[in-house]
Design a protein around this motif. Structure first.
Motif, PDB file in Angstrom:
ATOM      1  N   VAL A  50      82.755  31.921  91.433  1.00 31.01           N
ATOM      2  CA  VAL A  50      82.097  30.734  90.888  1.00 31.01           C
ATOM      3  C   VAL A  50      80.757  31.147  90.294  1.00 31.01           C
ATOM      4  CG1 VAL A  50      81.188  28.437  91.396  1.00 31.01           C
ATOM      5  CG2 VAL A  50      83.230  29.270  92.598  1.00 31.01           C
ATOM      6  N   GLU A  51      80.619  30.991  88.979  1.00 34.78           N
ATOM      7  CA  GLU A  51      79.384  31.379  88.314  1.00 34.78           C
ATOM      8  C   GLU A  51      78.286  30.331  88.521  1.00 34.78           C
ATOM      9  OE1 GLU A  51      79.922  32.311  84.191  1.00 34.78           O
ATOM     10  OE2 GLU A  51      80.568  34.369  84.654  1.00 34.78           O
ATOM     11  N   ILE A  52      77.036  30.821  88.514  1.00 36.19           N
ATOM     12  CA  ILE A  52      75.865  29.954  88.661  1.00 36.19           C
ATOM     13  C   ILE A  52      75.031  30.086  87.395  1.00 36.19           C
ATOM     14  CG2 ILE A  52      73.847  29.402  90.067  1.00 36.19           C
ATOM     15  CD1 ILE A  52      75.238  30.929  92.368  1.00 36.19           C
ATOM     16  N   PRO A  53      75.114  29.125  86.478  1.00 30.24           N
ATOM     17  CA  PRO A  53      74.356  29.222  85.230  1.00 30.24           C
ATOM     18  C   PRO A  53      72.912  28.770  85.423  1.00 30.24           C
ATOM     19  CG  PRO A  53      75.668  27.226  85.230  1.00 30.24           C
ATOM     20  CD  PRO A  53      75.996  27.947  86.513  1.00 30.24           C
ATOM     21  N   SER A  54      72.016  29.372  84.658  1.00 31.03           N
ATOM     22  CA  SER A  54      70.619  28.968  84.704  1.00 31.03           C
ATOM     23  C   SER A  54      70.463  27.586  84.082  1.00 31.03           C
ATOM     24  CB  SER A  54      69.744  29.977  83.954  1.00 31.03           C
ATOM     25  OG  SER A  54      68.388  29.586  84.009  1.00 31.03           O
ATOM     26  N   GLN A  55      69.700  26.737  84.735  1.00 28.17           N
ATOM     27  CA  GLN A  55      69.494  25.378  84.241  1.00 28.17           C
ATOM     28  C   GLN A  55      68.467  25.316  83.115  1.00 28.17           C
ATOM     29  OE1 GLN A  55      71.496  22.811  85.543  1.00 28.17           O
ATOM     30  NE2 GLN A  55      72.429  24.684  86.376  1.00 28.17           N
ATOM     31  N   ALA A  56      67.707  26.408  82.934  1.00 32.04           N
ATOM     32  CA  ALA A  56      66.695  26.424  81.876  1.00 32.04           C
ATOM     33  C   ALA A  56      66.355  27.872  81.551  1.00 32.04           C
ATOM     34  CB  ALA A  56      65.443  25.669  82.313  1.00 32.04           C
ATOM     35  N   ALA A  57      65.728  28.076  80.419  1.00 33.94           N
ATOM     36  CA  ALA A  57      65.226  29.407  80.085  1.00 33.94           C
ATOM     37  C   ALA A  57      63.968  29.689  80.903  1.00 33.94           C
ATOM     38  CB  ALA A  57      64.924  29.481  78.594  1.00 33.94           C
ATOM     39  N   GLY A  58      63.732  30.948  81.215  1.00 32.53           N
ATOM     40  CA  GLY A  58      62.546  31.299  81.986  1.00 32.53           C
ATOM     41  C   GLY A  58      62.607  32.705  82.515  1.00 32.53           C
ATOM     42  N   ILE A  59      61.832  32.965  83.557  1.00 33.63           N
ATOM     43  CA  ILE A  59      61.733  34.285  84.176  1.00 33.63           C
ATOM     44  C   ILE A  59      62.277  34.204  85.593  1.00 33.63           C
ATOM     45  CG2 ILE A  59      60.132  36.043  85.019  1.00 33.63           C
ATOM     46  CD1 ILE A  59      58.352  35.454  82.663  1.00 33.63           C
ATOM     47  N   VAL A  60      63.126  35.152  85.941  1.00 35.34           N
ATOM     48  CA  VAL A  60      63.664  35.216  87.301  1.00 35.34           C
ATOM     49  C   VAL A  60      62.556  35.722  88.219  1.00 35.34           C
ATOM     50  CG1 VAL A  60      65.362  36.297  88.805  1.00 35.34           C
ATOM     51  CG2 VAL A  60      66.005  35.641  86.469  1.00 35.34           C
TER      52      VAL A  60
END
Length: 339
Positions: A301-311
């Motif tokens: 199950v993939e977890i997509p980022s909800q927004a652009a940014g820095i991890v």
């Protein structure tokens, strides 16, 4: 008002250096009448502010504990203009067991303002709330990611609403001279130490210095230098205040993780596989990781980022329960919003 059952021989109004304990009542199977001893240092030298410094709020975060212990061993009244109170480890039994929570299962950072008639942990929280926060002009509470999370090393603060308090808090946060300075929100409940001190109008900062069950020499150096520099910035520790410019470093990156969507939670239980690295820039919708369930026929199950940014934070251990935070993606903020 109920008197605190905490006993200490420290006289917080006495000049000089005092080393002692906070003695907390407790009862256990092997000793019906017993106490828990929390080491504490109070150093007073001349006129100036009072700063409370705490480490070991969570037991599996040794970075702050070691920085506090080294500071406490070296600090003398001649170094201080005002008063410095240091509690190197708020949760000593959890520290020895290398667990986040107390043996009782209590998360010390979720029980403020505490209760003088409650458990040992609640009694300690109440003592800080009613006796140490009121006499403090500023509070420093040092954290890391613990065993379960890895963080880019940062200093941190809440998004304080009052402009004057926000400025004072931001000045402390930036004085740590970390590569990143982060504004964050509480996503796992209230009752935090910093929240109670803020409620009393105190500027409070914390840190997230790495984590993942390991501590490197650079992290120890950042913990030690940052703590001392903030104390100098507050005017309570003698010495020259350093800036990132004076150290030959670029400006700190301001990160903002103030939306619930910035904190990525596991949608299912299983084994977490990260697909990104700390400090990496990601785009909205980019897979941050995936959860493998124990079913050969089922895809991860993939977890997509909800927004652009820095991890800025990643889960450090693969075994993951549904709802565990596996990643924090922060947005780059603006220094002018702080000061």
């Amino acid at each position: 008002m109920i008197e605190s059952p905490v006993v200490t021989r420290i006289d917080f109004d006495r000049p000089g250096r005092q080393v002692g304990h906070l003695q907390l009542p407790r009862s256990k199977d092997t000793a019906g009448w017993a106490s828990l001893f929390i080491p504490i240092l109070c150093v007073t030298g001349g006129e100036g502010p009072t700063v409370l410094v705490t480490g070991g709020n969570h037991g599996d975060e040794p970075e702050g504990q070691i920085a506090c212990l080294n500071l406490a061993r070296e600090l003398s009244a001649e170094d201080v203009s005002g008063r410095v109170i240091v509690i190197p480890c708020l949760s000593p039994e959890a520290s020895l067991a290398y667990t986040r929570s107390w043996p009782s299962g209590e998360n010390f950072n979720r029980i403020f303002p505490g209760d003088p008639r409650g458990t040992t942990a609640q009694i300690l929280a109440d003592y800080l709330t009613r006796h140490l926060f009121p006499i403090s002009d500023a509070v420093i509470d040092i954290h890391s990611g613990g065993r379960s999370m890895m963080c880019v090393p940062w200093s941190e603060m809440h998004p304080v609403e009052d402009p004057a308090l926000r400025r004072r808090t931001a000045e402390m946060m930036l004085a740590w001279n970390a590569d990143y300075s982060t504004i964050y929100i509480d996503v796992a409940g209230g009752g935090l130490l910093v929240g109670e001190a803020e409620r009393q109008g105190k500027p409070v900062i914390g840190t997230e210095l790495g984590g993942g069950g390991q501590v490197t020499a650079p992290i120890h150096r950042l913990a030690a230098s940052g703590l001392r520099n903030v104390l100098r910035r507050l005017g309570v520790l003698r010495g020259e205040v350093q800036t990132r410019r004076s150290l030959g470093l670029p400006e700190t990156v301001i990160l903002s993780a103030t939306e619930i969507e910035d904190y990525q939670l596991a949608p299912v239980s299983g084994l977490f596989e990260t697909l990104v690295g700390l400090g990496e820039e990601v785009r909205e919708g980019q897979p941050l990781g995936r959860i493998h369930q124990f079913d050969i026929g089922a895809p991860p199950v993939e977890i997509p980022s909800q927004a652009a940014g820095i991890v800025c934070t990643l889960r450090a251990i693969a075994t993951t329960d549904q709802g565990d935070c596996v990643c924090v993606v922060a947005q780059v903020g603006d220094r002018s919003e702080l000061i």
